[in-house]
Design a protein around this motif. Structure first.
Motif, PDB file in Angstrom:
ATOM      1  N   ASP A 123      26.948   1.089  13.708  1.00 31.44           N
ATOM      2  CA  ASP A 123      27.006   1.432  15.133  1.00 31.44           C
ATOM      3  C   ASP A 123      25.713   2.129  15.543  1.00 31.44           C
ATOM      4  O   ASP A 123      25.230   3.008  14.814  1.00 31.44           O
ATOM      5  CB  ASP A 123      28.191   2.364  15.416  1.00 31.44           C
ATOM      6  CG  ASP A 123      29.534   1.700  15.147  1.00 31.44           C
ATOM      7  OD1 ASP A 123      29.579   0.454  15.134  1.00 31.44           O
ATOM      8  OD2 ASP A 123      30.524   2.422  14.956  1.00 31.44           O
TER       9      ASP A 123
ATOM     10  N   ASN B  59      30.345   1.601   8.900  1.00 28.97           N
ATOM     11  CA  ASN B  59      31.732   1.385   8.488  1.00 28.97           C
ATOM     12  C   ASN B  59      31.704   0.379   7.351  1.00 28.97           C
ATOM     13  O   ASN B  59      31.194  -0.721   7.510  1.00 28.97           O
ATOM     14  CB  ASN B  59      32.539   0.812   9.648  1.00 28.97           C
ATOM     15  CG  ASN B  59      32.565   1.770  10.824  1.00 28.97           C
ATOM     16  OD1 ASN B  59      33.316   2.735  10.830  1.00 28.97           O
ATOM     17  ND2 ASN B  59      31.714   1.535  11.807  1.00 28.97           N
TER      18      ASN B  59
ATOM     19  N   GLU C 232      26.520   5.546  12.869  1.00 28.18           N
ATOM     20  CA  GLU C 232      27.308   5.613  11.639  1.00 28.18           C
ATOM     21  C   GLU C 232      27.492   4.207  11.098  1.00 28.18           C
ATOM     22  O   GLU C 232      27.225   3.231  11.788  1.00 28.18           O
ATOM     23  CB  GLU C 232      28.687   6.221  11.938  1.00 28.18           C
ATOM     24  CG  GLU C 232      29.450   5.439  12.993  1.00 28.18           C
ATOM     25  CD  GLU C 232      30.864   5.083  12.583  1.00 28.18           C
ATOM     26  OE1 GLU C 232      31.350   5.583  11.553  1.00 28.18           O
ATOM     27  OE2 GLU C 232      31.468   4.254  13.279  1.00 28.18           O
TER      28      GLU C 232
ATOM     29  N   LYS D 272      38.862   1.454  22.289  1.00 29.09           N
ATOM     30  CA  LYS D 272      38.786   0.597  21.100  1.00 29.09           C
ATOM     31  C   LYS D 272      40.009  -0.291  20.934  1.00 29.09           C
ATOM     32  O   LYS D 272      39.889  -1.455  20.579  1.00 29.09           O
ATOM     33  CB  LYS D 272      38.654   1.451  19.829  1.00 29.09           C
ATOM     34  CG  LYS D 272      37.261   1.972  19.619  1.00 29.09           C
ATOM     35  CD  LYS D 272      37.108   2.864  18.400  1.00 29.09           C
ATOM     36  CE  LYS D 272      35.676   3.393  18.408  1.00 29.09           C
ATOM     37  NZ  LYS D 272      35.382   4.340  17.355  1.00 29.09           N
TER      38      LYS D 272
ATOM     39  N   ARG E 287      29.749  -2.724   9.101  1.00 32.86           N
ATOM     40  CA  ARG E 287      29.308  -2.647  10.494  1.00 32.86           C
ATOM     41  C   ARG E 287      28.488  -1.396  10.690  1.00 32.86           C
ATOM     42  O   ARG E 287      28.809  -0.343  10.136  1.00 32.86           O
ATOM     43  CB  ARG E 287      30.538  -2.550  11.390  1.00 32.86           C
ATOM     44  CG  ARG E 287      30.593  -3.573  12.508  1.00 32.86           C
ATOM     45  CD  ARG E 287      31.753  -3.266  13.424  1.00 32.86           C
ATOM     46  NE  ARG E 287      31.596  -1.951  13.985  1.00 32.86           N
ATOM     47  CZ  ARG E 287      32.606  -1.091  14.156  1.00 32.86           C
ATOM     48  NH1 ARG E 287      33.844  -1.405  13.822  1.00 32.86           N
ATOM     49  NH2 ARG E 287      32.374   0.079  14.675  1.00 32.86           N
TER      50      ARG E 287
HETATM   51 MG    MG Z   1      31.889   3.927  15.191  1.00 31.60          MG
END
Ligand code: MG
Ligand code: ATP
Length: 308
Positions: free
Chosen positions: A259, A274, A272, A217, A257
């Motif tokens: 995922d 964010n 998940e 990341k 966001r």
């Molecule tokens: Mg994530």
């Protein structure tokens, strides 16, 4: 920048930019915060950065602020606590409210809501103590072990055998007493940025690491980001709609966001959400925005508008 956007930064008044904080993602928040701070200044917005500590309430009350831009990641800042504090003070803020923030931070309860709405997410068990490890084994290997309330892949590990399970659980439990064991999804990974009520173009993430971990990341130069995603338009459209629904169904709003992954048969699984995703120069929301023709300053402006 559009002319419309040049028009009236004054309408936002004085903005408190909340960045840093005490979570495990403090460093990322400081990086995001510096980018947003520079951008707000370029946009002509009156902004002061605040790194929340025990004096936060006093500073918010006495600072003469009109609103807050929240760029705190993780617990304390992304989970509804700050949002509740700001609501109590009567200060508008960017992004999700208390409920969406709290559910977004809780991977376990988020999944429960999705399942309740018939949205797809990987099978899982909650590990509260050692006694729950046998139910994780029953799910079948490989498993992904993750803390319920963490981000940035902290405390996560893939586990392929009973022998590894306890160690991985203990490592995750060091971050959070609540840990999830999830069935491993083998297939391509995507993220969908949400801005307002719109799902932006999907980004497909590719890493030679076992999964998209902390290094992949934030530091590895081997991570590949594909935007456009390479999916055909119909599939991309369906996944974007799924992501937007997954976001809104947990009460999240404004920006964020989602995922998700596809398994070998192309079936999607939500990972998940964010509610305060990264805004560094390498972050995914700015990347998706760029693909949609929205540059960094436009994006920051539009996020700030979610507080109006
Ligand atoms: Mg994530
Ligand atoms: N069930 C799963 N099967 C396979 N890989 C997974 C699974 N769950 C998570 N991953 C991998 O782990 C990464 C991190 O997982 P997840 O997004 O749930 O955690 P996070 O730390 O909250 O992430 P963020 O930094 O986006 O907040 C994912 O991007 C994906 O690569």
């Amino acid at each position: 920048m559009t002319t419309d956007m040049k028009r009236a930064p004054e309408r936002f008044g004085k903005v408190a930019l909340l960045m840093g904080g005490q979570s495990a993602e403090r460093e990322i928040s400081l990086r995001s915060g510096r980018m947003v701070h520079e951008s707000l200044r370029r946009l002509g917005v009156a902004v002061e950065a605040i790194d929340p500590d025990a004096t936060l309430l006093e500073r918010l009350r006495s600072g003469g602020y009109d609103r807050a831009f929240i760029i705190l990641h993780g617990r304390g800042g992304e989970d509804g606590q700050i949002q509740g504090t700001l609501s109590t003070l009567g200060l508008p803020y960017t992004g999700s409210g208390v409920l969406g923030s709290a559910l977004g931070m809780d991977k376990y309860r988020c999944k429960l809501v999705w399942l309740g709405c018939g949205l797809p997410t990987a099978d899982f068990v909650l590990l509260r103590d050692e006694g729950d490890l046998s139910s994780a084994v029953a799910l079948g290997f490989p498993l992904m072990i993750k803390p319920v309330h963490e981000g940035s892949s902290l405390g996560m590990a893939r586990v392929d055998s009973v022998a590894d399970l306890e160690r991985a659980w203990r490592a995750a439990a060091a971050f959070d007493p609540l840990v999830l064991a999830e069935r491993w999804i083998q297939g391509p990974e995507f993220t969908c940025a949400i801005l307002g009520r719109e799902a932006l173009p999907l980004i497909r993430l590719e890493t030679p690491h076992v999964f998209y971990d902390y290094e992949a990341k934030y530091s590895a130069d081997t991570t590949r980001y594909h935007c456009p995603s390479g999916l055909d338009a119909e599939v991309e459209g369906r996944l974007r709609a799924l992501a937007l629904r997954a976001f809104e169904v947990v009460g999240a709003s404004g920006w964020g966001r989602v995922d998700l992954m596809l398994d070998a048969s192309g079936q999607p699984f939500l990972l998940e959400i964010n509610t305060v995703p990264g805004m560094t120069d390498h972050s995914l929301v700015p990347m998706a925005a760029r693909a949609a023709g929205i540059d960094f300053d436009d994006l920051v402006w539009r996020i700030l508008e979610t507080s109006l």
